[in-house]
Design a protein around this motif. Structure first.
Motif, short mmCIF file in Angstrom:
data_model
loop_
_atom_site.label_atom_id
_atom_site.label_comp_id
_atom_site.label_asym_id
_atom_site.label_seq_id
_atom_site.Cartn_x
_atom_site.Cartn_y
_atom_site.Cartn_z
N ILE A 173 28.97 -3.49 29.64
CA ILE A 173 30.51 -4.23 28.53
C ILE A 173 31.17 -4.27 29.18
CG2 ILE A 173 28.45 -3.74 26.48
CD1 ILE A 173 30.49 -1.15 26.37
N ARG A 174 32.41 -4.81 28.24
CA ARG A 174 34.19 -4.22 28.85
C ARG A 174 34.46 -4.42 27.43
NH1 ARG A 174 39.65 -7.30 28.28
NH2 ARG A 174 40.10 -6.67 30.72
N VAL A 175 34.68 -3.15 27.32
CA VAL A 175 35.50 -1.92 26.34
C VAL A 175 36.15 -2.05 25.00
CG1 VAL A 175 34.10 0.13 27.22
CG2 VAL A 175 36.51 -0.32 27.48
N LEU A 176 37.13 -2.98 25.80
CA LEU A 176 38.16 -3.46 25.52
C LEU A 176 38.00 -4.52 23.99
CD1 LEU A 176 41.28 -3.81 28.40
CD2 LEU A 176 41.18 -2.21 26.10
N ASP A 177 36.30 -5.35 24.92
CA ASP A 177 36.71 -6.43 23.83
C ASP A 177 35.58 -5.66 22.27
OD1 ASP A 177 37.56 -7.99 25.38
OD2 ASP A 177 35.27 -8.63 26.56
N ARG A 178 35.93 -4.37 22.66
CA ARG A 178 34.96 -3.84 21.55
C ARG A 178 35.57 -3.69 20.57
NH1 ARG A 178 29.16 -2.79 20.57
NH2 ARG A 178 28.33 -3.81 21.99
N GLU A 179 35.18 -3.45 19.04
CA GLU A 179 36.40 -2.86 17.98
C GLU A 179 36.18 -1.47 17.86
OE1 GLU A 179 36.95 -3.58 13.53
OE2 GLU A 179 35.18 -5.00 14.41
N TRP A 180 37.47 -0.99 18.13
CA TRP A 180 37.71 0.84 17.84
C TRP A 180 39.21 0.67 17.61
CZ3 TRP A 180 40.28 2.18 21.93
CH2 TRP A 180 40.72 1.42 23.01
N ASP A 181 39.49 1.91 17.47
CA ASP A 181 40.98 2.21 17.25
C ASP A 181 41.44 3.54 18.07
OD1 ASP A 181 41.91 0.95 14.65
OD2 ASP A 181 40.16 1.96 14.86
N THR A 182 39.91 4.25 18.35
CA THR A 182 39.87 5.52 19.58
C THR A 182 38.19 5.34 20.30
OG1 THR A 182 40.89 6.67 17.94
CG2 THR A 182 39.94 8.00 19.77
N LEU A 183 39.10 5.50 21.20
CA LEU A 183 38.19 5.43 22.10
C LEU A 183 37.45 6.43 22.98
CD1 LEU A 183 35.38 3.58 23.68
CD2 LEU A 183 36.64 2.81 25.35
N LEU A 184 36.46 7.58 22.92
CA LEU A 184 36.44 8.54 23.80
C LEU A 184 35.55 8.98 24.49
CD1 LEU A 184 36.97 10.89 20.04
CD2 LEU A 184 38.08 9.85 21.28
N VAL A 185 36.22 9.15 25.71
CA VAL A 185 35.01 8.46 27.40
C VAL A 185 34.94 10.15 27.49
CG1 VAL A 185 34.54 7.55 29.13
CG2 VAL A 185 36.22 5.99 27.80
N LEU A 186 33.37 10.13 27.17
CA LEU A 186 32.64 11.52 27.90
C LEU A 186 32.16 10.68 29.17
CD1 LEU A 186 30.05 12.77 25.11
CD2 LEU A 186 33.34 13.03 25.47
N ASP A 187 33.39 11.29 30.41
CA ASP A 187 32.46 11.60 32.07
C ASP A 187 31.08 11.58 32.17
OD1 ASP A 187 32.46 10.99 34.41
OD2 ASP A 187 34.70 10.58 34.07
N ALA A 188 30.59 10.95 33.02
CA ALA A 188 29.13 10.84 33.70
C ALA A 188 28.09 11.60 32.65
CB ALA A 188 28.98 11.54 34.53
N CYS A 189 28.47 10.96 31.09
CA CYS A 189 26.32 10.86 29.95
C CYS A 189 26.16 10.32 29.97
CB CYS A 189 27.96 11.24 28.48
SG CYS A 189 26.88 12.42 27.35
N ARG A 190 24.73 10.62 30.39
CA ARG A 190 23.38 10.21 30.14
C ARG A 190 22.78 9.95 28.40
NH1 ARG A 190 19.23 11.37 34.66
NH2 ARG A 190 17.23 11.59 32.72
#
Length: 306
Positions: A44-61
């Motif tokens: 997926i390309r995250v910018l194409d998804r609907e959100w106002d705040t995107l929290l990215v947890l690095d290396a989270c299985r």
């Protein structure tokens, strides 16, 4: 050609006795190109998804997230396919296009700063001031503080907040520290055992018990989940996701050996399936921008390039 050959010779000379290096290099240099030809999903390309705040947890299985977090408490939860198996690959896949002036990016990870190619409305780098030498990493709390200030200053913008955790170093397990982020890049610590440049290699070489490492990995996730709590109460839709996972010895098809860590270019569910947990709220995202993203996604599904 001569320069590439010299680089290859020097690389092998420096790593010839590291079994896990050979495993990951084989995957990256042989399996990854084959997969690139055969695999039908770039993620997926995250910018194409609907959100106002995107929290990215690095290396989270995804399976780690599902073990630690009560996913049923979210308005929706699914696994999505990431665009990369390493942070640099994920950043380039998601942020190498036109300027994203509707976004503010807050990063606790220096890799993002080195790799991002897209201009944002504002780009904040708390990792530059908040590296803690005692724990060998950038703790999540000051990243949240920077993000809260950014949300207050730019309430009309989409906000991306990229944390280092649960990526190692494991804050509550200093005895498992094989590498640290020294404020600018990842480096191997002096007391690391021979041949292990990070905790995943240490597991692969039998230096550390994988169950102990998994527990420390989970504790890192709990730490960052506590830190993001204030951001879950912000207006609009908030999504928790990750850039990639980590392998702990799982085997690859066509490769009779286990892999460790997160080598780039690899298509494997452990590395590419990441959480997508949604906290719904009244959206603050401009409706025209949302419609444009929806149209782009529909055109892409029909085979039209951007």
């Amino acid at each position: 050609m001569l320069g590439k050959l010299r680089y290859a010779v020097d690389e092998i000379a420096a790593n010839y006795d590291r079994r896990t290096w050979w495993q990951n290099r084989t995957a990256n240099r042989i399996i990854a190109p084959i997969q690139a030809q055969l695999h039908n999903s770039d993620g997926i390309r995250v910018l194409d998804r609907e959100w106002d705040t995107l929290l990215v947890l690095d290396a989270c299985r995804a399976d780690l997230f599902e073990e630690v977090v009560e996913t049923e408490t979210y308005d929706s939860y699914e696994r999505v396919y990431s665009a990369g198996s390493a942070t640099n690959e994920w950043v380039r896949a998601n942020f190498s296009g036109p300027a994203q002036t509707d976004c503010v990016y807050v990063t606790g990870n220096p890799v993002v700063s080195r790799q991002v190619e897209t201009a944002f409305h504002h780009f904040l780098e708390p990792w530059r001031e908040e590296f803690d030498p005692e724990i060998g990493t950038v703790p999540p709390e000051p990243v949240t503080e920077t993000a809260l200030a950014a949300r207050e200053q730019f309430p009309e913008k989409r906000l991306i907040v990229h944390y280092l955790q649960p990526h190692y170093p494991f804050i509550e397990a200093p005895h498992l520290r094989y590498a640290e982020f020294n404020g600018t890049e990842e480096v191997t610590v002096k007391n690391a055992k021979p041949g292990a440049t990070d905790i995943w290699e240490a597991v692969g070489l039998g230096y550390e018990n994988p169950d102990d490492v998994w527990d420390a990995y989970a504790d890192n996730l709990r730490r960052v989940m506590d830190a993001i709590e204030p951001l879950l109460d912000q207006p609009g839709r908030t999504v928790i996701t990750s850039d990639h996972g980590n392998m702990l010895g799982e085997q690859m098809p066509l490769l009779p050996m286990g892999l460790y860590g997160h080598p780039p270019g690899i298509h494997h569910p452990i590395l590419r399936e990441v959480p997508w947990a949604v906290v719904d709220g009244e959206s603050t995202v401009d409706s025209d921008r949302r419609v444009t993203a929806d149209v782009k996604e529909q055109l892409r599904s029909l085979g039209y390039a951007d």
